[in-house]
Design a protein around this motif. Structure first.
Motif, mmCIF file in Angstrom:
data_model
loop_
_atom_site.group_PDB
_atom_site.id
_atom_site.type_symbol
_atom_site.label_atom_id
_atom_site.label_comp_id
_atom_site.label_asym_id
_atom_site.label_seq_id
_atom_site.Cartn_x
_atom_site.Cartn_y
_atom_site.Cartn_z
ATOM 1 N N PHE A 1 1.020 -1.103 0.129
ATOM 2 C CA PHE A 1 0.189 -0.050 0.113
ATOM 3 C C PHE A 1 0.916 1.380 0.062
ATOM 4 C CE2 PHE A 1 -2.101 -3.785 1.421
ATOM 5 C CZ PHE A 1 -3.241 -3.800 0.949
ATOM 6 N N VAL A 2 0.638 2.352 -0.651
ATOM 7 C CA VAL A 2 1.300 3.353 -0.902
ATOM 8 C C VAL A 2 0.916 4.290 -0.825
ATOM 9 C CG1 VAL A 2 2.488 2.242 -3.218
ATOM 10 C CG2 VAL A 2 0.457 3.937 -3.190
ATOM 11 N N TRP A 3 1.361 5.457 -0.114
ATOM 12 C CA TRP A 3 0.954 6.690 0.136
ATOM 13 C C TRP A 3 1.350 7.596 -1.531
ATOM 14 C CZ3 TRP A 3 2.027 8.899 5.097
ATOM 15 C CH2 TRP A 3 1.127 8.784 6.593
ATOM 16 N N SER A 4 0.458 8.334 -2.096
ATOM 17 C CA SER A 4 1.231 9.303 -3.395
ATOM 18 C C SER A 4 1.064 10.859 -3.029
ATOM 19 C CB SER A 4 0.902 8.221 -5.027
ATOM 20 O OG SER A 4 -0.610 8.732 -5.098
ATOM 21 N N ALA A 5 2.275 11.773 -3.990
ATOM 22 C CA ALA A 5 1.938 12.782 -4.137
ATOM 23 C C ALA A 5 2.253 13.274 -5.596
ATOM 24 C CB ALA A 5 2.539 13.490 -3.204
ATOM 25 N N ASP A 6 1.515 13.858 -5.871
ATOM 26 C CA ASP A 6 1.566 14.572 -7.257
ATOM 27 C C ASP A 6 2.393 13.215 -8.367
ATOM 28 O OD1 ASP A 6 1.389 17.441 -6.995
ATOM 29 O OD2 ASP A 6 3.761 17.157 -6.073
ATOM 30 N N GLY A 7 1.773 12.198 -8.030
ATOM 31 C CA GLY A 7 1.611 11.086 -9.469
ATOM 32 C C GLY A 7 3.196 10.220 -9.010
ATOM 33 N N ARG A 8 3.421 10.182 -7.405
ATOM 34 C CA ARG A 8 4.846 9.276 -7.131
ATOM 35 C C ARG A 8 4.562 8.685 -5.787
ATOM 36 N NH1 ARG A 8 9.700 11.209 -4.771
ATOM 37 N NH2 ARG A 8 9.370 12.713 -3.511
ATOM 38 N N VAL A 9 4.987 7.956 -5.327
ATOM 39 C CA VAL A 9 5.169 7.435 -4.686
ATOM 40 C C VAL A 9 5.714 7.690 -3.086
ATOM 41 C CG1 VAL A 9 5.500 5.272 -3.139
ATOM 42 C CG2 VAL A 9 4.894 4.703 -5.289
ATOM 43 N N VAL A 10 5.335 8.643 -1.937
ATOM 44 C CA VAL A 10 6.331 8.903 -0.975
ATOM 45 C C VAL A 10 6.259 8.399 0.398
ATOM 46 C CG1 VAL A 10 6.020 11.025 -1.951
ATOM 47 C CG2 VAL A 10 4.320 10.607 -0.036
ATOM 48 N N ALA A 11 5.446 7.015 0.130
ATOM 49 C CA ALA A 11 5.734 6.314 1.344
ATOM 50 C C ALA A 11 4.729 5.053 0.768
ATOM 51 C CB ALA A 11 4.642 6.569 2.672
ATOM 52 N N TYR A 12 5.342 3.660 1.886
ATOM 53 C CA TYR A 12 4.660 2.459 0.925
ATOM 54 C C TYR A 12 5.037 1.781 2.589
ATOM 55 C CZ TYR A 12 9.049 -0.490 0.152
ATOM 56 O OH TYR A 12 10.309 -1.359 0.560
ATOM 57 N N TYR A 13 4.068 0.215 2.297
ATOM 58 C CA TYR A 13 4.658 -0.336 3.186
ATOM 59 C C TYR A 13 3.552 -1.133 2.952
ATOM 60 C CZ TYR A 13 -1.116 0.108 5.061
ATOM 61 O OH TYR A 13 -1.788 0.435 4.810
ATOM 62 N N THR A 14 4.220 -2.650 3.389
ATOM 63 C CA THR A 14 4.120 -4.189 2.332
ATOM 64 C C THR A 14 3.761 -5.175 4.169
ATOM 65 O OG1 THR A 14 5.511 -3.423 0.742
ATOM 66 C CG2 THR A 14 4.469 -6.544 1.044
ATOM 67 N N ILE A 15 2.627 -5.824 3.069
ATOM 68 C CA ILE A 15 2.397 -6.794 4.681
ATOM 69 C C ILE A 15 1.851 -8.097 4.020
ATOM 70 C CG2 ILE A 15 1.087 -5.112 6.340
ATOM 71 C CD1 ILE A 15 -1.742 -5.436 4.534
ATOM 72 N N ALA A 16 1.576 -8.949 4.866
ATOM 73 C CA ALA A 16 1.709 -10.413 4.529
ATOM 74 C C ALA A 16 1.451 -11.518 5.339
ATOM 75 C CB ALA A 16 3.235 -11.271 4.035
ATOM 76 N N ALA A 17 0.753 -12.902 4.784
ATOM 77 C CA ALA A 17 0.255 -13.701 6.157
ATOM 78 C C ALA A 17 1.449 -14.469 6.258
ATOM 79 C CB ALA A 17 0.233 -14.835 6.041
ATOM 80 N N HIS A 18 2.050 -14.713 8.093
ATOM 81 C CA HIS A 18 3.032 -15.447 8.523
ATOM 82 C C HIS A 18 2.892 -16.248 9.252
ATOM 83 C CE1 HIS A 18 7.680 -14.659 8.977
ATOM 84 N NE2 HIS A 18 7.854 -14.647 10.409
ATOM 85 N N LEU A 19 3.919 -17.018 9.893
ATOM 86 C CA LEU A 19 3.550 -18.227 10.834
ATOM 87 C C LEU A 19 4.817 -18.067 11.735
ATOM 88 C CD1 LEU A 19 1.978 -20.808 11.402
ATOM 89 C CD2 LEU A 19 2.927 -21.873 10.465
ATOM 90 N N LEU A 20 4.595 -17.481 13.413
ATOM 91 C CA LEU A 20 5.809 -18.176 13.886
ATOM 92 C C LEU A 20 5.777 -19.301 14.625
ATOM 93 C CD1 LEU A 20 4.890 -14.804 15.749
ATOM 94 C CD2 LEU A 20 6.744 -14.832 14.250
ATOM 95 N N MET A 21 6.941 -19.479 15.297
ATOM 96 C CA MET A 21 6.877 -21.393 15.998
ATOM 97 C C MET A 21 7.479 -20.677 17.516
ATOM 98 S SD MET A 21 6.398 -23.014 13.541
ATOM 99 C CE MET A 21 6.809 -24.941 14.528
ATOM 100 N N ARG A 22 5.995 -21.392 17.961
ATOM 101 C CA ARG A 22 6.086 -21.342 19.827
ATOM 102 C C ARG A 22 7.393 -21.150 20.549
ATOM 103 N NH1 ARG A 22 2.360 -25.430 22.398
ATOM 104 N NH2 ARG A 22 4.484 -26.011 22.542
ATOM 105 N N ASP A 23 8.353 -22.352 19.493
ATOM 106 C CA ASP A 23 9.326 -22.267 20.124
ATOM 107 C C ASP A 23 10.331 -21.331 19.406
ATOM 108 O OD1 ASP A 23 8.828 -24.739 22.129
ATOM 109 O OD2 ASP A 23 9.213 -26.332 20.566
#
Length: 166
Positions: free
Chosen positions: A47-69
């Motif tokens: 996902f991005v924030w844009s200003a004047d047609g260009r990206v000025v911020a972004y973040y990426t999220i994804a599914a993940h799996l943690l191991m308790r140990d």
């Protein structure tokens, strides 16, 4: 520029990322070279924030799996062996926006989106693998807990949801 000017939207081919410069070449290059592929393969959503047609911020999220140990006992106790989570894989602001308090707002945007998604798909934690010590400090400032001797940070989804609802 004020934060109210920015609305996050899903990255697509029309977003101009060629001049994005966060001061972290690894994050900049990932956005330019890999973000759209990650989108098309559905291994992460950017996902991005844009200003004047260009990206000025972004973040990426994804599914993940943690191991308790792999977690400190205080975080792993009471959880199944495999713990569903959401990875906040990337988060970056262009240099033109740094130093204005917008990083916290971008993080809040990402956390809010994750909390909303977990109303439908269960996850116990938000996970960050920070790029450096400055990023570790940033995440700690916003309530993430560092896994000892790593740059991995976690936030319980319940804590994230409580912060969003305030």
């Amino acid at each position: 520029m004020t934060a109210s000017r920015f609305v996050s939207e899903a990255l697509d081919e029309l977003h101009g990322a060629d001049h994005f410069d966060s001061g972290q070449p690894e994050l900049d290059e990932w956005l330019r070279r890999h973000a759209l592929t990650t989108e098309s393969r559905r291994t992460g959503r950017t996902f991005v924030w844009s200003a004047d047609g260009r990206v000025v911020a972004y973040y990426t999220i994804a599914a993940h799996l943690l191991m308790r140990d792999d977690l400190p006992r205080s975080l792993g106790r009471g959880n199944p062996v495999q713990i569903p989570a959401v990875l906040l894989a990337k988060l970056a602001l262009d240099k033109t926006l740094q130093g204005q308090g917008l990083g916290g707002l971008l993080l809040a945007d990402a956390v809010g989106r994750v909390v909303e998604a977990t109303r439908t798909v269960a996850a116990r934690f938000i996970v960050v693998d920070a790029i450096d010590e400055q990023a570790v400090s940033f995440c700690i400032k916003y309530g993430f807990t560092q896994v000892p001797a790593t740059n991995r940070l976690l936030k319980r989804m319940s804590a994230a949801a409580a912060q969003i609802s305030r």
